[in-house]
Motif scaffolding. Structure first.
Motif, PDB file in Angstrom:
ATOM      1  N   VAL A 114       0.847  -1.202   0.000  1.00  0.00           N
ATOM      2  CA  VAL A 114       0.000   0.000   0.000  1.00  0.00           C
ATOM      3  C   VAL A 114       0.875   1.242   0.000  1.00  0.00           C
ATOM      4  N   GLY A 115       1.891   1.244   0.863  1.00  0.00           N
ATOM      5  CA  GLY A 115       2.787   2.397   0.938  1.00  0.00           C
ATOM      6  C   GLY A 115       3.507   2.668  -0.366  1.00  0.00           C
ATOM      7  N   ARG A 116       3.957   1.614  -1.014  1.00  0.00           N
ATOM      8  CA  ARG A 116       4.695   1.742  -2.279  1.00  0.00           C
ATOM      9  C   ARG A 116       3.812   2.363  -3.363  1.00  0.00           C
ATOM     10  N   ILE A 117       2.608   1.835  -3.508  1.00  0.00           N
ATOM     11  CA  ILE A 117       1.689   2.330  -4.540  1.00  0.00           C
ATOM     12  C   ILE A 117       1.234   3.754  -4.228  1.00  0.00           C
ATOM     13  N   ALA A 118       0.872   4.003  -2.981  1.00  0.00           N
ATOM     14  CA  ALA A 118       0.383   5.333  -2.596  1.00  0.00           C
ATOM     15  C   ALA A 118       1.478   6.386  -2.726  1.00  0.00           C
ATOM     16  N   ARG A 119       2.697   6.013  -2.390  1.00  0.00           N
ATOM     17  CA  ARG A 119       3.838   6.953  -2.515  1.00  0.00           C
ATOM     18  C   ARG A 119       3.995   7.412  -3.955  1.00  0.00           C
ATOM     19  N   LYS A 120       3.988   6.479  -4.873  1.00  0.00           N
ATOM     20  CA  LYS A 120       4.154   6.813  -6.295  1.00  0.00           C
ATOM     21  C   LYS A 120       2.974   7.650  -6.811  1.00  0.00           C
ATOM     22  N   TYR A 121       1.770   7.276  -6.390  1.00  0.00           N
ATOM     23  CA  TYR A 121       0.565   7.978  -6.826  1.00  0.00           C
ATOM     24  C   TYR A 121       0.587   9.430  -6.348  1.00  0.00           C
ATOM     25  N   CYS A 122       0.928   9.635  -5.087  1.00  0.00           N
ATOM     26  CA  CYS A 122       0.935  10.997  -4.538  1.00  0.00           C
ATOM     27  C   CYS A 122       2.041  11.847  -5.155  1.00  0.00           C
ATOM     28  N   LYS A 123       3.185  11.242  -5.390  1.00  0.00           N
ATOM     29  CA  LYS A 123       4.291  11.986  -6.006  1.00  0.00           C
ATOM     30  C   LYS A 123       3.927  12.409  -7.428  1.00  0.00           C
ATOM     31  N   SER A 151      18.083 -13.887   7.405  1.00  0.00           N
ATOM     32  CA  SER A 151      16.921 -13.004   7.588  1.00  0.00           C
ATOM     33  C   SER A 151      17.214 -11.606   7.059  1.00  0.00           C
ATOM     34  N   ASP A 152      18.424 -11.121   7.328  1.00  0.00           N
ATOM     35  CA  ASP A 152      18.798  -9.782   6.869  1.00  0.00           C
ATOM     36  C   ASP A 152      18.768  -9.695   5.348  1.00  0.00           C
ATOM     37  N   VAL A 153      19.219 -10.742   4.696  1.00  0.00           N
ATOM     38  CA  VAL A 153      19.238 -10.767   3.225  1.00  0.00           C
ATOM     39  C   VAL A 153      17.815 -10.813   2.679  1.00  0.00           C
ATOM     40  N   ILE A 154      16.978 -11.679   3.268  1.00  0.00           N
ATOM     41  CA  ILE A 154      15.602 -11.844   2.793  1.00  0.00           C
ATOM     42  C   ILE A 154      14.810 -10.545   2.939  1.00  0.00           C
ATOM     43  N   PHE A 155      14.999  -9.869   4.081  1.00  0.00           N
ATOM     44  CA  PHE A 155      14.180  -8.698   4.381  1.00  0.00           C
ATOM     45  C   PHE A 155      14.788  -7.374   3.915  1.00  0.00           C
ATOM     46  N   PHE A 156      15.972  -7.418   3.330  1.00  0.00           N
ATOM     47  CA  PHE A 156      16.625  -6.179   2.907  1.00  0.00           C
ATOM     48  C   PHE A 156      15.782  -5.374   1.908  1.00  0.00           C
ATOM     49  N   PRO A 157      15.179  -6.016   0.895  1.00  0.00           N
ATOM     50  CA  PRO A 157      14.334  -5.236  -0.034  1.00  0.00           C
ATOM     51  C   PRO A 157      13.155  -4.566   0.661  1.00  0.00           C
ATOM     52  N   LEU A 158      12.619  -5.213   1.700  1.00  0.00           N
ATOM     53  CA  LEU A 158      11.497  -4.624   2.424  1.00  0.00           C
ATOM     54  C   LEU A 158      11.944  -3.420   3.245  1.00  0.00           C
ATOM     55  N   ILE A 159      13.142  -3.492   3.785  1.00  0.00           N
ATOM     56  CA  ILE A 159      13.696  -2.350   4.519  1.00  0.00           C
ATOM     57  C   ILE A 159      13.842  -1.144   3.590  1.00  0.00           C
ATOM     58  N   ILE A 160      14.315  -1.391   2.372  1.00  0.00           N
ATOM     59  CA  ILE A 160      14.462  -0.315   1.388  1.00  0.00           C
ATOM     60  C   ILE A 160      13.101   0.289   1.061  1.00  0.00           C
ATOM     61  N   ALA A 161      12.096  -0.559   0.859  1.00  0.00           N
ATOM     62  CA  ALA A 161      10.744  -0.074   0.557  1.00  0.00           C
ATOM     63  C   ALA A 161      10.195   0.739   1.720  1.00  0.00           C
ATOM     64  N   GLU A 162      10.406   0.256   2.938  1.00  0.00           N
ATOM     65  CA  GLU A 162       9.957   0.958   4.140  1.00  0.00           C
ATOM     66  C   GLU A 162      10.618   2.331   4.241  1.00  0.00           C
ATOM     67  N   ASN A 163      11.911   2.372   4.019  1.00  0.00           N
ATOM     68  CA  ASN A 163      12.649   3.644   4.067  1.00  0.00           C
ATOM     69  C   ASN A 163      12.089   4.661   3.072  1.00  0.00           C
ATOM     70  N   ARG A 164      11.797   4.215   1.869  1.00  0.00           N
ATOM     71  CA  ARG A 164      11.311   5.117   0.811  1.00  0.00           C
ATOM     72  C   ARG A 164       9.928   5.674   1.156  1.00  0.00           C
ATOM     73  N   ILE A 165       9.094   4.838   1.734  1.00  0.00           N
ATOM     74  CA  ILE A 165       7.752   5.301   2.129  1.00  0.00           C
ATOM     75  C   ILE A 165       7.862   6.391   3.189  1.00  0.00           C
ATOM     76  N   PHE A 166       8.660   6.147   4.220  1.00  0.00           N
ATOM     77  CA  PHE A 166       8.809   7.132   5.290  1.00  0.00           C
ATOM     78  C   PHE A 166       9.452   8.419   4.778  1.00  0.00           C
ATOM     79  N   GLU A 167      10.406   8.275   3.878  1.00  0.00           N
ATOM     80  CA  GLU A 167      11.097   9.442   3.321  1.00  0.00           C
ATOM     81  C   GLU A 167      10.139  10.325   2.526  1.00  0.00           C
ATOM     82  N   ALA A 168       9.185   9.706   1.843  1.00  0.00           N
ATOM     83  CA  ALA A 168       8.276  10.453   0.965  1.00  0.00           C
ATOM     84  C   ALA A 168       7.130  11.122   1.717  1.00  0.00           C
TER      85      ALA A 168
END
Length: 403
Positions: A114-123, A151-168
């Motif tokens: 939801v955050g990923r899609i909404a971030r792009k839409y609002c921008k 675990s760190d490797v598996i969840f790394f892409p999600l951390i990046i997505a989370e960071n981008r949502i909060f940043e936006a």
């Protein structure tokens, strides 16, 4: 009339039990003459099944309630769930192309799709983007899948997505100071806003004060409300009660209100330990209040390493004026218990300490009453939605009035 789009992946529809923040906000905003639409999924995360999209009386709601398709999943942590969320995100993206552009978008995190899609839409459309942090992903998943390095490797892409949502985010609201600090690590644009989930104390008290007695006079009730999953260590409470029963405390009854993936495991464990546990399942919110009104002690047995900070059960326990026995490691809730003198903070896996805290409260009615006063005071100062959610409304209006 200005339109606000609220996107809450795990919304509680108006006809399901619960106490959803976003439905409450939608009602308040409609009273202020905003056009409100809540967008969510047609898949029930709690029940693991597709909902009937027709809700009786939905046409009479003051806001629009939209459910989009999602394939669903059977376990809280599994590959199929990530796929399901991905498809919901695609359906959300398609839906956003069909609606009139809103004046503000307010989303709940999770989910990250939801955050990923909404971030792009609002921008793309120059729309104010508000993020309300309800939980931290993927941090919460690491309790279940905690394999060093892997675990760190598996969840790394999600951390990046989370960071981008909060940043936006133009504004970050969070259900705790712990979560707000995480969001602001990636966002220097604002100071953020902490608004605990809370409850409507006026409505809560009306139900509470009219609750009928369902407890025997000689019983002491411990109560737990919430999910029966990996984040909650029900076994430590069972072990503690088992210790007390061996010491002659035979009047303790443990009432568990909730459901989840570990229900059967907890049931079997209580039988193994020969402890009287009444697993009551998920209750309507008003019925849950009745059990809280009859209870003497609340338990908050958060597991070691869990990401939870301030959650729904904290406000319900406080509104009920219940003393709390807690194993939560999070500093924020521990400080609240200490500051309001409304319970005991125990070490996260210390059964003896939990048993001793319960024993003190069972034996000392005056202590229970003293802690009840502190607990209720906490509710009135921190968890009353009538005052706390006004801060969110004011923040939203500060953006819309300047347009």
């Amino acid at each position: 009339m200005k339109k606000i789009l609220i996107i809450d992946h795990f919304s509680q529809p108006p006809n399901e039990p619960g106490n959803n923040r976003f439905i409450y906000l939608a009602k308040l905003l409609c009273e202020k003459n905003y056009e409100i639409e809540i967008v969510t999924t047609d898949f029930s995360h709690k029940n693991k099944k597709t909902r009937d999209k027709y809700i009786p009386g939905i046409e009479k709601l003051s806001y629009k309630y939209t459910m989009l398709p999602e394939p669903g999943y059977t376990k809280n942590v599994c590959i199929k769930r990530f796929y399901s969320h991905y498809i919901f995100g695609k359906n959300l993206a398609k839906y956003l192309t069909t609606i009139t552009k809103p004046d503000l978008v307010y989303i709940a995190i999770p989910s990250l799709d939801v955050g990923r899609i909404a971030r792009k839409y609002c921008k793309k459309n120059g729309i104010p983007f508000f993020v309300d942090i309800q939980d931290l992903w993927p941090e919460a998943f690491k309790l279940v899948l905690n394999i060093r390095i892997i675990s760190d490797v598996i969840f790394f892409p999600l951390i990046i997505a989370e960071n981008r949502i909060f940043e936006a985010a133009d504004e970050i609201i969070a259900v705790s100071d712990t979560y707000l600090k995480r969001g602001l690590k990636n966002n220097l644009k604002n100071n953020g806003l902490v608004v605990y989930l809370g409850t409507d104390l006026k409505e809560f008290d009306n139900t509470y004060n009219n609750s009928h007695v369902i407890k025997k006079d000689d019983e002491i009730w411990l109560v737990y409300v919430g999910t029966l999953g990996h984040s909650y260590n029900i076994k430590i409470v069972i072990d503690a009660i088992s210790k007390l029963v061996l010491s002659g405390f035979n009047n303790i009854k443990f009432k568990v209100l909730g459901d989840g993936p570990l229900l059967e495991e907890f049931k079997n464990y209580s039988k193994l330990k020969k402890v009287d546990v009444d697993f009551l399942g998920r209750k309507d919110y008003k019925e849950m209040i009745t059990y809280l009104a009859n209870a003497d002690i609340a338990v908050n047995p958060i597991s070691k390493g869990a990401a939870q900070s301030i959650i729904n059960k904290h406000s319900d326990y406080a509104a009920s004026g219940l003393p709390v026995v807690s194993t939560q490691e999070n500093y924020e809730y521990r400080n609240l218990i200490d500051n309001y003198t409304c319970g005991f903070n125990c070490n996260v896996e210390d059964t003896a300490q939990v048993a001793e805290a319960i024993k003190k409260l069972v034996l000392d009615e005056n202590l229970r009453n003293k802690m009840k006063i502190g607990s209720r005071k906490m509710a009135e100062e921190l968890f009353d939605r009538n005052s706390s959610n006004a801060r969110i409304i004011n923040l939203i209006e500060s953006y819309l009035e300047t347009e």
